[in-house]
Design an enzyme around this catalytic site. Sequence first.
Site, PDB file in Angstrom:
ATOM      1  N   CYS A   1      -7.624 -15.761  16.636  1.00 21.43           N
ATOM      2  CA  CYS A   1      -8.284 -15.408  17.899  1.00 21.43           C
ATOM      3  C   CYS A   1      -9.763 -15.787  17.881  1.00 21.43           C
ATOM      4  CB  CYS A   1      -8.149 -13.912  18.164  1.00 21.43           C
ATOM      5  SG  CYS A   1      -6.485 -13.307  17.902  1.00 21.43           S
TER       6      CYS A   1
ATOM      7  N   TRP B   1     -18.838   7.221  40.931  1.00 20.46           N
ATOM      8  CA  TRP B   1     -17.377   7.084  41.049  1.00 20.46           C
ATOM      9  C   TRP B   1     -16.971   5.877  40.220  1.00 20.46           C
ATOM     10  CZ3 TRP B   1     -13.838  10.298  42.997  1.00 20.46           C
ATOM     11  CH2 TRP B   1     -14.295  11.317  43.830  1.00 20.46           C
TER      12      TRP B   1
ATOM     13  N   VAL C   1       9.234 -22.295   3.407  1.00 16.66           N
ATOM     14  CA  VAL C   1      10.617 -21.841   3.218  1.00 16.66           C
ATOM     15  C   VAL C   1      11.498 -22.741   4.073  1.00 16.66           C
ATOM     16  CG1 VAL C   1      12.229 -19.934   3.516  1.00 16.66           C
ATOM     17  CG2 VAL C   1       9.889 -19.490   2.717  1.00 16.66           C
TER      18      VAL C   1
ATOM     19  N   ASP D   1       4.514 -13.290  16.500  1.00 16.60           N
ATOM     20  CA  ASP D   1       4.844 -14.137  17.650  1.00 16.60           C
ATOM     21  C   ASP D   1       6.285 -14.654  17.636  1.00 16.60           C
ATOM     22  OD1 ASP D   1       2.249 -13.805  18.445  1.00 16.60           O
ATOM     23  OD2 ASP D   1       1.729 -15.932  18.421  1.00 16.60           O
TER      24      ASP D   1
ATOM     25  N   ASN E   1       0.010  -7.766  14.539  1.00 18.64           N
ATOM     26  CA  ASN E   1      -0.424  -6.847  13.481  1.00 18.64           C
ATOM     27  C   ASN E   1       0.393  -5.559  13.492  1.00 18.64           C
ATOM     28  OD1 ASN E   1      -2.989  -7.556  11.787  1.00 18.64           O
ATOM     29  ND2 ASN E   1      -3.264  -8.506  13.779  1.00 18.64           N
TER      30      ASN E   1
ATOM     31  N   TYR F   1     -19.137   9.040  32.808  1.00 12.68           N
ATOM     32  CA  TYR F   1     -20.154   8.555  33.744  1.00 12.68           C
ATOM     33  C   TYR F   1     -21.567   8.758  33.210  1.00 12.68           C
ATOM     34  CZ  TYR F   1     -23.703   8.704  37.334  1.00 12.68           C
ATOM     35  OH  TYR F   1     -24.874   8.515  38.006  1.00 12.68           O
TER      36      TYR F   1
ATOM     37  N   ARG G   1       0.834  -1.210   0.000  1.00 11.20           N
ATOM     38  CA  ARG G   1       0.000   0.000   0.000  1.00 11.20           C
ATOM     39  C   ARG G   1       0.866   1.256   0.000  1.00 11.20           C
ATOM     40  NH1 ARG G   1      -3.443  -2.007   3.626  1.00 11.20           N
ATOM     41  NH2 ARG G   1      -2.494  -0.960   5.402  1.00 11.20           N
TER      42      ARG G   1
HETATM   43  P1  FAD Z   1       1.094 -17.340  13.462  1.00 10.25           P
HETATM   44  O1  FAD Z   1      -0.354 -17.091  13.607  1.00 10.25           O
HETATM   45  O2  FAD Z   1       1.702 -18.470  14.230  1.00 10.25           O
HETATM   46  O3  FAD Z   1       1.415 -17.523  11.916  1.00 10.25           O
HETATM   47  C1  FAD Z   1       2.681 -17.867  11.469  1.00 10.25           C
HETATM   48  C2  FAD Z   1       2.545 -18.625  10.176  1.00 10.25           C
HETATM   49  O4  FAD Z   1       3.849 -18.875   9.650  1.00 10.25           O
HETATM   50  C3  FAD Z   1       1.892 -19.999  10.341  1.00 10.25           C
HETATM   51  O5  FAD Z   1       0.708 -20.092   9.589  1.00 10.25           O
HETATM   52  C4  FAD Z   1       2.943 -20.975   9.846  1.00 10.25           C
HETATM   53  O6  FAD Z   1       2.386 -22.038   9.068  1.00 10.25           O
HETATM   54  C5  FAD Z   1       3.823 -20.096   8.973  1.00 10.25           C
HETATM   55  N1  FAD Z   1       5.186 -20.607   8.858  1.00 10.25           N
HETATM   56  C6  FAD Z   1       6.012 -20.994   9.861  1.00 10.25           C
HETATM   57  N2  FAD Z   1       7.196 -21.399   9.362  1.00 10.25           N
HETATM   58  C7  FAD Z   1       7.112 -21.258   8.008  1.00 10.25           C
HETATM   59  C8  FAD Z   1       8.016 -21.530   6.947  1.00 10.25           C
HETATM   60  N3  FAD Z   1       9.243 -22.007   7.179  1.00 10.25           N
HETATM   61  N4  FAD Z   1       7.605 -21.276   5.686  1.00 10.25           N
HETATM   62  C9  FAD Z   1       6.363 -20.787   5.436  1.00 10.25           C
HETATM   63  N5  FAD Z   1       5.469 -20.530   6.415  1.00 10.25           N
HETATM   64  C10 FAD Z   1       5.851 -20.764   7.685  1.00 10.25           C
HETATM   65  N6  FAD Z   1      -4.244 -12.921  20.498  1.00 10.25           N
HETATM   66  C11 FAD Z   1      -4.876 -11.814  20.955  1.00 10.25           C
HETATM   67  O7  FAD Z   1      -4.282 -10.732  20.976  1.00 10.25           O
HETATM   68  N7  FAD Z   1      -6.184 -11.852  21.368  1.00 10.25           N
HETATM   69  C12 FAD Z   1      -6.903 -12.997  21.330  1.00 10.25           C
HETATM   70  O8  FAD Z   1      -8.092 -13.005  21.688  1.00 10.25           O
HETATM   71  C13 FAD Z   1      -6.250 -14.188  20.884  1.00 10.25           C
HETATM   72  N8  FAD Z   1      -6.928 -15.351  20.852  1.00 10.25           N
HETATM   73  C14 FAD Z   1      -6.296 -16.460  20.361  1.00 10.25           C
HETATM   74  C15 FAD Z   1      -7.011 -17.668  20.325  1.00 10.25           C
HETATM   75  C16 FAD Z   1      -6.414 -18.813  19.849  1.00 10.25           C
HETATM   76  C17 FAD Z   1      -7.179 -20.098  19.819  1.00 10.25           C
HETATM   77  C18 FAD Z   1      -5.074 -18.768  19.379  1.00 10.25           C
HETATM   78  C19 FAD Z   1      -4.417 -19.994  18.842  1.00 10.25           C
HETATM   79  C20 FAD Z   1      -4.356 -17.587  19.412  1.00 10.25           C
HETATM   80  C21 FAD Z   1      -4.963 -16.425  19.913  1.00 10.25           C
HETATM   81  N9  FAD Z   1      -4.281 -15.213  19.982  1.00 10.25           N
HETATM   82  C22 FAD Z   1      -4.898 -14.098  20.462  1.00 10.25           C
HETATM   83  C23 FAD Z   1      -2.876 -15.117  19.532  1.00 10.25           C
HETATM   84  C24 FAD Z   1      -2.803 -14.708  18.068  1.00 10.25           C
HETATM   85  O9  FAD Z   1      -3.585 -15.566  17.298  1.00 10.25           O
HETATM   86  C25 FAD Z   1      -1.355 -14.776  17.630  1.00 10.25           C
HETATM   87  O10 FAD Z   1      -0.637 -13.846  18.389  1.00 10.25           O
HETATM   88  C26 FAD Z   1      -1.195 -14.467  16.160  1.00 10.25           C
HETATM   89  O11 FAD Z   1      -1.803 -15.444  15.372  1.00 10.25           O
HETATM   90  C27 FAD Z   1       0.282 -14.381  15.798  1.00 10.25           C
HETATM   91  O12 FAD Z   1       0.398 -14.173  14.433  1.00 10.25           O
HETATM   92  P2  FAD Z   1       1.739 -14.509  13.668  1.00 10.25           P
HETATM   93  O13 FAD Z   1       1.475 -14.166  12.243  1.00 10.25           O
HETATM   94  O14 FAD Z   1       2.887 -13.897  14.340  1.00 10.25           O
HETATM   95  O15 FAD Z   1       1.951 -16.070  13.857  1.00 10.25           O
END
Ligand code: FAD
Length: 443
Positions: free
Chosen positions: A44, A432, A81, A281, A303, A424, A23
């Site tokens: 989530c 309060w 990868v 993460d 995000n 409030y 973008r």
């Molecule tokens: P991920 O979601 O783990 O995505 C990483 C991706 O990388 C995966 O799909 C994986 O397949 C891919 N990958 C890994 N290695 C490779 C490779 N070598 N080549 C290609 N692809 C690869 N957070 C909140 O803030 N609030 C909530 O309410 C909340 N609820 C949640 C409920 C559940 C059930 C779960 C499981 C998580 C929740 N979370 C929540 C956490 C949130 O979902 C994660 O923080 C978020 O998904 C992290 O995103 P990410 O892209 O960093 O990692």
Amino acid sequence: MGKRMVVVGGVAGGASAAAKAKRENPDLEVVVYEKSGFVSYGACGLPYVLSGEIPSLERLIARTPEEFRKQGIGVHPHHEVVDINPEERVLTVFDHGEGRTFQDRYDYLVLATGARPTLPPIPGTEQAGVYTLRSMEDGERLLRALEGARRAAILGAGYIGLEVAEAFRKRGLEVTLLEAKDRPLPHWDEEVGTLLRGELERHGVEVWTGVRVLALRGSGRVEAVETSEGVVPADLVLIATGVRPNTELAQAMGVALGPTGAIATDERMRTNLEGVFAAGDVAESFHRVLGRPYWLPLGDVANKHGRTAGSVIAGKEARFHGVVGTAIFKAFRLAVATTGLSWEAALREGYRAKKAFIQSRDGAHYYPGSAPLWVELVYEEGTDRLLGGAVVAHGHGALRVDVLAALLHRRGTLEDLLALDLAYAPPYSPVWDPLLIAAQQAR
Ligand code: FAD
Ligand code: NAD
């Protein structure tokens, strides 16, 4: 020709980075490789698909690969990868669909490989009927499993265990929650754990705390969980005992990890290697209360990481300003929101920490339907600096925690909290505000 940005992992961190970069700088070539079959979805929301409140997993998808392609972003599900050479800036990719390996090159790389569930080192976890919940595919498997299941055991009373306990009860299952520590949500203080335990038990969840899980029994299909406190029959076991970052690919290419074991980055999400960024993460954040790197594997953080990395790669000025550790979740009627340090964590950190815990309401006492609301404040004796807090409510009232989060970002004190002009009206608050009542009690 524009520069080429390659993103590894296409869920929250990766999808945000790709979308933002394209973008901001349409001349960038942007490509996303994702090992699983899904990109850009809200993990989530998985518990609410399991409960049946959201009718399908597809609803969780924010943007399909086709939508990305229309924006000029190449998205490749089922592509893993497997190796990265940072000197040549070349990646090796395995296409799981075609069963072939090929190479690609990058000018900028975003590592957004996320995290994966940890499994306790006990026998029997490989059997049928044993699940973890992380991805859309996990959601599909669990949805199928729910059809014939009657008795579920959940290992771990953290975020996932607590959210899914409710989902399973809504599906009519008997649920036993098995937590190693002495209360549900053990990373927070005991008052909140007590509220949670009461709510879980009122809704028919058996809560076993302080248990050691020894084995999953069964002969190929799970039948029971063997624990230090007895045997729990179960035809479905969910393991929700925490997650760890997927750092192997990063480490193999020489990307440095930080003290938490996740990837170390600066405020622009840059790693130690030129042109290589990390988001989500798999990466650390800076904790503004602790004043040091911290791992907070949450979706909103992922995000923001991704958006920051995408902006910087696109040539814009952007920074990620760190976290204070804010989170919220739902367990039946209770919304539980926490921020900063719990009292126990603050003591462990060496603060002369004190806490105030009060019960109030989410509306005026005379307003129909107003419900109880609890506030915990954690602060430093002497300076009155706010260190953390929790709000537990029946619904959105728990979002008051965001006031505390804002104060924590600015190293606010109890005095700062007391000085705030908060909203409030009888349907929403007592005259309060409960935060102010808690601060008064603390002073
Ligand atoms: P991920 O979601 O783990 O995505 C990483 C991706 O990388 C995966 O799909 C994986 O397949 C891919 N990958 C890994 N290695 C490779 C490779 N070598 N080549 C290609 N692809 C690869 N957070 C909140 O803030 N609030 C909530 O309410 C909340 N609820 C949640 C409920 C559940 C059930 C779960 C499981 C998580 C929740 N979370 C929540 C956490 C949130 O979902 C994660 O923080 C978020 O998904 C992290 O995103 P990410 O892209 O960093 O990692
Ligand atoms: P978690 O770290 O929240 O909880 C894990 C729980 O399992 C802890 O209470 C721990 O004491 C317990 N435990 C560990 N080993 C055990 C064992 N052998 N037996 C019994 N209990 C054991 O992890 P999670 O619930 O798996 O969630 C994973 C991640 O997903 C979280 O870190 C969070 O980032 C994210 N998430 C967030 C939300 C939210 O913000 N609303 C919701 C769901 C998931």
